[in-house]
Scaffold this motif. Structure first.
Motif, PDB file in Angstrom:
ATOM      1  N   ALA A  78       0.833  -1.209   0.000  1.00  0.00           N
ATOM      2  CA  ALA A  78       0.000   0.000   0.000  1.00  0.00           C
ATOM      3  C   ALA A  78       0.868   1.259   0.000  1.00  0.00           C
ATOM      4  N   VAL A  79       0.330   2.317  -0.568  1.00  0.00           N
ATOM      5  CA  VAL A  79       0.981   3.626  -0.603  1.00  0.00           C
ATOM      6  C   VAL A  79      -0.021   4.655  -0.094  1.00  0.00           C
ATOM      7  N   THR A  80       0.443   5.572   0.743  1.00  0.00           N
ATOM      8  CA  THR A  80      -0.432   6.590   1.326  1.00  0.00           C
ATOM      9  C   THR A  80      -0.223   7.922   0.626  1.00  0.00           C
ATOM     10  N   HIS A  81      -1.322   8.479   0.102  1.00  0.00           N
ATOM     11  CA  HIS A  81      -1.289   9.766  -0.586  1.00  0.00           C
ATOM     12  C   HIS A  81      -1.844  10.852   0.333  1.00  0.00           C
ATOM     13  N   GLU A  82      -1.722  12.091  -0.085  1.00  0.00           N
ATOM     14  CA  GLU A  82      -2.114  13.210   0.777  1.00  0.00           C
ATOM     15  C   GLU A  82      -3.598  13.183   1.119  1.00  0.00           C
ATOM     16  N   ASP A  83      -4.432  12.682   0.192  1.00  0.00           N
ATOM     17  CA  ASP A  83      -5.867  12.696   0.468  1.00  0.00           C
ATOM     18  C   ASP A  83      -6.262  11.725   1.581  1.00  0.00           C
ATOM     19  N   ALA A  84      -5.324  10.885   2.030  1.00  0.00           N
ATOM     20  CA  ALA A  84      -5.609   9.986   3.149  1.00  0.00           C
ATOM     21  C   ALA A  84      -5.515  10.708   4.485  1.00  0.00           C
ATOM     22  N   PHE A  85      -4.929  11.897   4.506  1.00  0.00           N
ATOM     23  CA  PHE A  85      -4.737  12.645   5.747  1.00  0.00           C
ATOM     24  C   PHE A  85      -5.924  13.562   6.013  1.00  0.00           C
ATOM     25  N   ARG A  86      -6.383  13.534   7.249  1.00  0.00           N
ATOM     26  CA  ARG A  86      -7.380  14.503   7.705  1.00  0.00           C
ATOM     27  C   ARG A  86      -6.608  15.708   8.246  1.00  0.00           C
ATOM     28  N   THR A  87      -6.812  16.843   7.616  1.00  0.00           N
ATOM     29  CA  THR A  87      -6.013  18.021   7.920  1.00  0.00           C
ATOM     30  C   THR A  87      -6.857  19.080   8.624  1.00  0.00           C
ATOM     31  N   PHE A  88      -6.312  19.589   9.719  1.00  0.00           N
ATOM     32  CA  PHE A  88      -6.961  20.653  10.475  1.00  0.00           C
ATOM     33  C   PHE A  88      -6.018  21.855  10.500  1.00  0.00           C
ATOM     34  N   THR A  89      -6.575  23.027  10.314  1.00  0.00           N
ATOM     35  CA  THR A  89      -5.775  24.241  10.363  1.00  0.00           C
ATOM     36  C   THR A  89      -6.457  25.266  11.267  1.00  0.00           C
ATOM     37  N   GLY A  90      -5.647  26.213  11.748  1.00  0.00           N
ATOM     38  CA  GLY A  90      -6.199  27.297  12.561  1.00  0.00           C
ATOM     39  C   GLY A  90      -6.911  26.796  13.805  1.00  0.00           C
ATOM     40  N   ASP A  91      -7.965  27.497  14.192  1.00  0.00           N
ATOM     41  CA  ASP A  91      -8.649  27.211  15.450  1.00  0.00           C
ATOM     42  C   ASP A  91      -9.326  25.842  15.475  1.00  0.00           C
ATOM     43  N   SER A  92      -9.567  25.237  14.314  1.00  0.00           N
ATOM     44  CA  SER A  92     -10.179  23.904  14.311  1.00  0.00           C
ATOM     45  C   SER A  92      -9.296  22.880  15.011  1.00  0.00           C
ATOM     46  N   ILE A  93      -8.008  23.163  15.104  1.00  0.00           N
ATOM     47  CA  ILE A  93      -7.079  22.254  15.783  1.00  0.00           C
ATOM     48  C   ILE A  93      -7.428  22.131  17.264  1.00  0.00           C
ATOM     49  N   PHE A  94      -7.940  23.201  17.860  1.00  0.00           N
ATOM     50  CA  PHE A  94      -8.282  23.155  19.282  1.00  0.00           C
ATOM     51  C   PHE A  94      -9.311  22.054  19.577  1.00  0.00           C
ATOM     52  N   ASN A  95     -10.156  21.749  18.606  1.00  0.00           N
ATOM     53  CA  ASN A  95     -11.189  20.742  18.817  1.00  0.00           C
ATOM     54  C   ASN A  95     -10.619  19.333  18.986  1.00  0.00           C
ATOM     55  N   LEU A  96      -9.352  19.158  18.640  1.00  0.00           N
ATOM     56  CA  LEU A  96      -8.712  17.844  18.747  1.00  0.00           C
ATOM     57  C   LEU A  96      -8.209  17.564  20.154  1.00  0.00           C
ATOM     58  N   TYR A  97      -8.146  18.604  20.976  1.00  0.00           N
ATOM     59  CA  TYR A  97      -7.558  18.475  22.312  1.00  0.00           C
ATOM     60  C   TYR A  97      -8.524  19.064  23.335  1.00  0.00           C
ATOM     61  N   SER A  98      -9.093  18.222  24.167  1.00  0.00           N
ATOM     62  CA  SER A  98     -10.066  18.706  25.142  1.00  0.00           C
ATOM     63  C   SER A  98      -9.453  19.688  26.133  1.00  0.00           C
ATOM     64  N   PHE A  99      -8.138  19.600  26.359  1.00  0.00           N
ATOM     65  CA  PHE A  99      -7.516  20.502  27.336  1.00  0.00           C
ATOM     66  C   PHE A  99      -7.378  21.931  26.792  1.00  0.00           C
ATOM     67  N   PHE A 100      -7.746  22.154  25.540  1.00  0.00           N
ATOM     68  CA  PHE A 100      -7.784  23.504  24.990  1.00  0.00           C
ATOM     69  C   PHE A 100      -9.202  24.061  24.951  1.00  0.00           C
ATOM     70  N   SER A 101     -10.122  23.450  25.665  1.00  0.00           N
ATOM     71  CA  SER A 101     -11.505  23.926  25.662  1.00  0.00           C
ATOM     72  C   SER A 101     -11.564  25.338  26.247  1.00  0.00           C
ATOM     73  N   PRO A 102     -12.597  26.127  25.879  1.00  0.00           N
ATOM     74  CA  PRO A 102     -12.677  27.525  26.331  1.00  0.00           C
ATOM     75  C   PRO A 102     -12.658  27.688  27.846  1.00  0.00           C
ATOM     76  N   ASP A 103     -13.142  26.694  28.577  1.00  0.00           N
ATOM     77  CA  ASP A 103     -13.186  26.819  30.033  1.00  0.00           C
ATOM     78  C   ASP A 103     -11.984  26.165  30.709  1.00  0.00           C
ATOM     79  N   SER A 104     -10.984  25.772  29.931  1.00  0.00           N
ATOM     80  CA  SER A 104      -9.806  25.147  30.529  1.00  0.00           C
ATOM     81  C   SER A 104      -8.855  26.215  31.055  1.00  0.00           C
ATOM     82  N   LEU A 105      -7.958  25.805  31.922  1.00  0.00           N
ATOM     83  CA  LEU A 105      -6.953  26.731  32.434  1.00  0.00           C
ATOM     84  C   LEU A 105      -5.851  26.958  31.417  1.00  0.00           C
TER      85      LEU A 105
END
Length: 554
Positions: A78-105
């Motif tokens: 198998a070979v992996t191409h770019e379309d296999a990657f789920r890409t997040f940019t900017g503020d959408s990245i915060f949604n990947l980490y619960s510790f970056f939630s608006p009410d977190s320290l």
């Protein structure tokens, strides 16, 4: 500089700071002061609060976030191409980490500058074009975010790229060339990744998961972030020492799970070597056995401000790791496919789960090896009216799925699927039966089809996928808890399947992530290597001190 009170939106500021005139002015005094004067006082207070806040913001560290995650088998076609990657940019990245939630320290502890974070389901080697594209997009965003005080670098550590050894090491060097050597980089990794001296030198704080299955993934990433914040806020910056110890052991995760010994005690020993700033963190990497590359072997990394303590901590963990090398066994009973199926058929427990391990897509398999499914559909047990029921999850086949969609639920289908990528062990499998479910996944170019052939329910997907959760079956009208046998392309069971099982066995099936490492044609890993060279002499497990990132190691 002159400031005008008119420049302030008093109502908005009062709302932001949760201040009202009645709470600021003593009621008795309030009677003597006009509302206009009170407003002026409030405005003055807010003016100083605002300028103080601006000053505070300037003092907050500027920390970027970037990441590129995949583990890639070089033993798979198998070979992996770019379309296999789920890409997040900017503020959408915060949604990947619960510790970056608006009410977190944490969110208020820095000026966070998320750039690009891309991840893909484990698979084959990544094309050089895809790698260069994702890296360059990240570098461009990092350049736009300058100047920086820190970087949270989220990687897996087992990415293979065409024509490139040590991609993560290459990536971090190119990051350093953009952001400079003064920036403190904190890296979090999967424990099945690999750490080269180049990667270790160009990062400053490096850690990895301590559990397999990875139930502590978010906790580990949070640790990487909080350690970074601590060093920046305290002004201590880069730890003074980093120790690196290569351990010549290369084992599959199914033998090194922390659910059982000796993995459980080995990773449980990590807190005992930590000592505040003397030894800030310590990590054990098991590495990734399905990539034939020199960097793949066990590694210990420790770091802190006390050289002797850092070195001793690394050596203690390395010696522990080496001393238990003979004790690593598969996390569940493991046998041939034939024996595994016989045991499942003879059992009265539901569900009896069989791990079809050799083509596990979550470890880097192509996901379309038909070897196991061919044998299931040929077995008379699943054709007779009183035979055992079985679910197979899953096999990809885009043309098969398209035909099923045309026929619709209830239609009869007779077509082939699988073996479009990896046909080394069996050709495409013929599946003939009734279509019982068709599911279109929202937001993704994915369609799942269930075909009932005798007593076997086969899940065929437009694109390869893994089945880790009960709802992945139930939304297709399947009830795994009431099915006699459930076969999943997986190695050790993820928590939900593990908790669902009534019994479980792992089958040594063929594929790009074959668990029988002796069957793999290694040519490039360092030798000797345990367990490939079982009688090898004891290695030198002395701590090697890695230079600080003040100079870029290329």
């Amino acid at each position: 500089m002159r400031y005008s009170l008119k420049a302030f939106n008093i109502d908005c500021l009062m709302h932001q700071y949760k201040i009202s005139i009645n709470t600021l002015i003593i009621p008795n005094v309030m009677k003597k002061i006009t509302h206009g004067i009170a407003s002026l006082i409030v405005a003055s207070i807010l003016f100083f609060a605002c300028t103080s806040k601006q000053k505070s913001d300037k003092e907050l560290p500027r920390i970027a976030i970037a990441g590129l995650l995949i583990e890639s088998s070089t033993f798979s076609p198998a070979v992996t191409h770019e379309d296999a990657f789920r890409t997040f940019t900017g503020d959408s990245i915060f949604n990947l980490y619960s510790f970056f939630s608006p009410d977190s320290l944490i969110i208020n502890e820095a000026i966070w500058l998320p750039t690009l974070r891309a991840s893909a389901t484990p698979g084959g080697i990544v094309t050089r074009e895809a790698y260069e594209s994702l890296v360059q997009k990240t570098l461009n965003r990092l350049e736009d975010a300058l100047p920086l005080d820190g970087l949270f670098f989220d990687i897996h550590g087992a990415m293979s790229v065409q024509g490139l050894d040590d991609p993560e090491g290459d990536f971090i060097v190119r990051i350093r060339e953009v952001i400079g050597t003064d920036v403190v980089i904190s890296t979090c990794m999967d424990l099945h990744g690999s750490v080269t001296p180049r990667l270790a030198q160009n990062t400053d704080l490096i850690t990895c998961f301590r559990l397999a299955p990875h139930e502590d993934a978010l906790e580990s990433r949070r640790r990487a972030v909080t350690n970074l914040l601590s060093r920046l806020k305290s002004g201590k910056g880069k730890p003074a020492y980093k120790a690196w110890v290569p351990v010549p052991i290369l084992l599959p995760g199914e033998k090194t799970s922390t659910r059982v010994e000796p993995g459980r005690s080995l990773y449980a020993a990590i807190p005992s070597v930590l000592d505040n700033n003397n030894v800030i963190d310590a990590s054990i990497w098991m590495s990734y056995p399905w990539a034939d590359e020199p960097r793949n072997h066990g590694v210990i990394v420790t770091y802190g401000d006390d050289k002797e303590a850092v070195g001793k901590a690394a050596e203690k963990l390395a010696e522990h790791y080496w001393s238990v090398r003979h004790d690593f066994e598969f996390v569940a009973p493991t046998t041939t496919w034939e024996e595994a199926l016989q045991k499942a058929i003879a059992s009265n427990k539901k569900p009896f789960i069989i791990s079809d391990m050799g083509d596990n897509p979550t470890a880097g398999g192509a996901g379309d090896v038909t070897w196991t499914l061919t044998r299931i559909l040929e077995n008379p047990e699943f054709k007779k009216s009183n035979g055992k029921s079985i679910i197979y999850a899953s096999i990809p086949g885009e043309a098969f799925v398209n035909r099923a969609v045309e026929l619709g639920v209830g239609g009869q289908i007779d077509a082939t699927a699988g073996a479009e990528v990896d046909n080394r062990y069996a050709p495409p499998v013929r599946i003939k039966g009734t279509i019982t479910a068709i599911e279109h996944k929202e937001g993704r170019d994915q369609v799942e089809v269930v075909v009932k052939s005798g007593n076997a329910s086969v899940i065929v997907t437009k694109k390869r996928t893994a089945y880790h959760y009960e709802k992945a079956f139930t939304r297709l009208g399947l009830n795994p808890r009431e099915t006699d046998i459930v076969v999943v392309k997986i190695g050790y069971l993820v928590p939900e399947l593990y908790n669902m099982r009534a019994d479980w066995i792992m089958a040594l099936t063929p594929g790009g992530v074959d668990q029988d490492l002796m069957r793999l044609d290694y040519k490039r890993i360092n030798r000797p290597m345990f367990p490939l060279d079982k009688d090898m002499p004891d290695p030198d497990l002395s701590a090697q001190f890695i230079p600080l990132s003040n100079n870029i190691k290329r």
